[in-house]
Design a protein around this motif. Structure first.
Motif, PDB file in Angstrom:
ATOM      1  N   ASN A  20       0.875  -1.068   0.070  1.00 24.57           N
ATOM      2  CA  ASN A  20       0.064   0.077  -0.096  1.00 24.57           C
ATOM      3  C   ASN A  20       1.004   1.158   0.066  1.00 24.57           C
ATOM      4  OD1 ASN A  20      -2.327  -1.569  -0.015  1.00 24.57           O
ATOM      5  ND2 ASN A  20      -2.591  -1.434   2.231  1.00 24.57           N
ATOM      6  N   MET A  23       2.626   1.533  -3.518  1.00 20.18           N
ATOM      7  CA  MET A  23       1.528   2.153  -4.381  1.00 20.18           C
ATOM      8  C   MET A  23       1.312   3.575  -4.369  1.00 20.18           C
ATOM      9  SD  MET A  23       1.222  -0.195  -6.614  1.00 20.18           S
ATOM     10  CE  MET A  23      -0.417   0.009  -7.586  1.00 20.18           C
ATOM     11  N   THR A 110      -1.612  -1.590 -12.579  1.00 24.84           N
ATOM     12  CA  THR A 110      -2.856  -2.665 -12.490  1.00 24.84           C
ATOM     13  C   THR A 110      -2.404  -4.191 -12.402  1.00 24.84           C
ATOM     14  OG1 THR A 110      -3.959  -0.934 -13.792  1.00 24.84           O
ATOM     15  CG2 THR A 110      -4.907  -3.280 -13.744  1.00 24.84           C
ATOM     16  N   GLU A 113      -0.931  -4.602  -8.837  1.00 19.11           N
ATOM     17  CA  GLU A 113      -2.194  -4.766  -7.915  1.00 19.11           C
ATOM     18  C   GLU A 113      -2.646  -5.971  -7.936  1.00 19.11           C
ATOM     19  OE1 GLU A 113      -4.767  -1.349  -6.145  1.00 19.11           O
ATOM     20  OE2 GLU A 113      -4.599  -1.228  -8.537  1.00 19.11           O
ATOM     21  N   ASN A 117      -2.746  -8.913  -5.140  1.00 26.13           N
ATOM     22  CA  ASN A 117      -4.022  -9.625  -4.776  1.00 26.13           C
ATOM     23  C   ASN A 117      -4.094 -11.160  -4.790  1.00 26.13           C
ATOM     24  OD1 ASN A 117      -5.099  -7.091  -3.858  1.00 26.13           O
ATOM     25  ND2 ASN A 117      -6.024  -6.447  -5.824  1.00 26.13           N
TER      26      ASN A 117
END
Length: 171
Positions: A20, A23, A110, A113, A117
């Motif tokens: 986090n 990013m 993207t 991420e 995830n």
């Protein structure tokens, strides 16, 4: 958070926390400087771009997912990757940089991420026993192998990205 995760929750937290923060740093960098090769690379004397650092994290994240998938299917795994030995990690990093060289910065973020995830979902699907109480690769547990290739490089790269931002006036 300098301690090495020893549990599923600690691993999830370590990855989520640094991801986090990283990013936020990545998103604050202007697109036009993301291909400037001014960050120390994985091979002595080499320089990489912000985009290359994202590609590196995607590459390793996907490798961890591949290792797990192949192991779960009782398939052989070429560690660290087919065609590369552990003493060729600089070349493997360059492979990742090349593999994603045509992607836009936005596409890379993207993908990072989504890869992160997927890793968090994988970890969440496993038990502490599976992650930390069984050798998985040689003497290393699965949790440690995941940490070596996710939160550890993310921390190192975040330091490099923050230095890049300071030098390039992108605070």
């Amino acid at each position: 958070m300098s301690s090495i995760p020893q549990s599923k929750q600690a691993l999830l937290s370590a990855i989520s926390t640094v991801f986090n923060k990283l990013m936020v740093d990545y998103r604050s960098i202007l697109d036009e400087v993301t291909r400037v090769k001014s960050i120390d690379g994985n091979t002595k004397g080499s320089k990489v771009s912000v985009c290359d650092t994202v590609a590196y994290l995607i590459g390793w994240g996907n490798l961890v997912l591949k290792w797990y998938r192949l192991t779960a299917e009782d398939q052989p795994v070429d560690f660290p990757e087919t065609g590369y030995k552990w003493n060729q990690l600089g070349q493997l990093a360059e492979h990742f940089h090349h593999q994603y060289s045509d992607w836009t910065y936005s596409q890379l973020l993207t993908e990072l991420e989504q890869t992160t995830n997927a890793l968090l979902l994988l970890i969440d699907s496993l038990t502490d026993e599976q992650l930390y109480h069984t050798p998985w690769y040689e003497k290393w547990t699965l949790g440690r192998m995941i940490q070596f290739n996710t939160s550890s490089p993310m921390k190192r790269i975040r330091t490099q990205i923050r230095r890049f931002k300071k030098i390039n006036g992108a605070n």
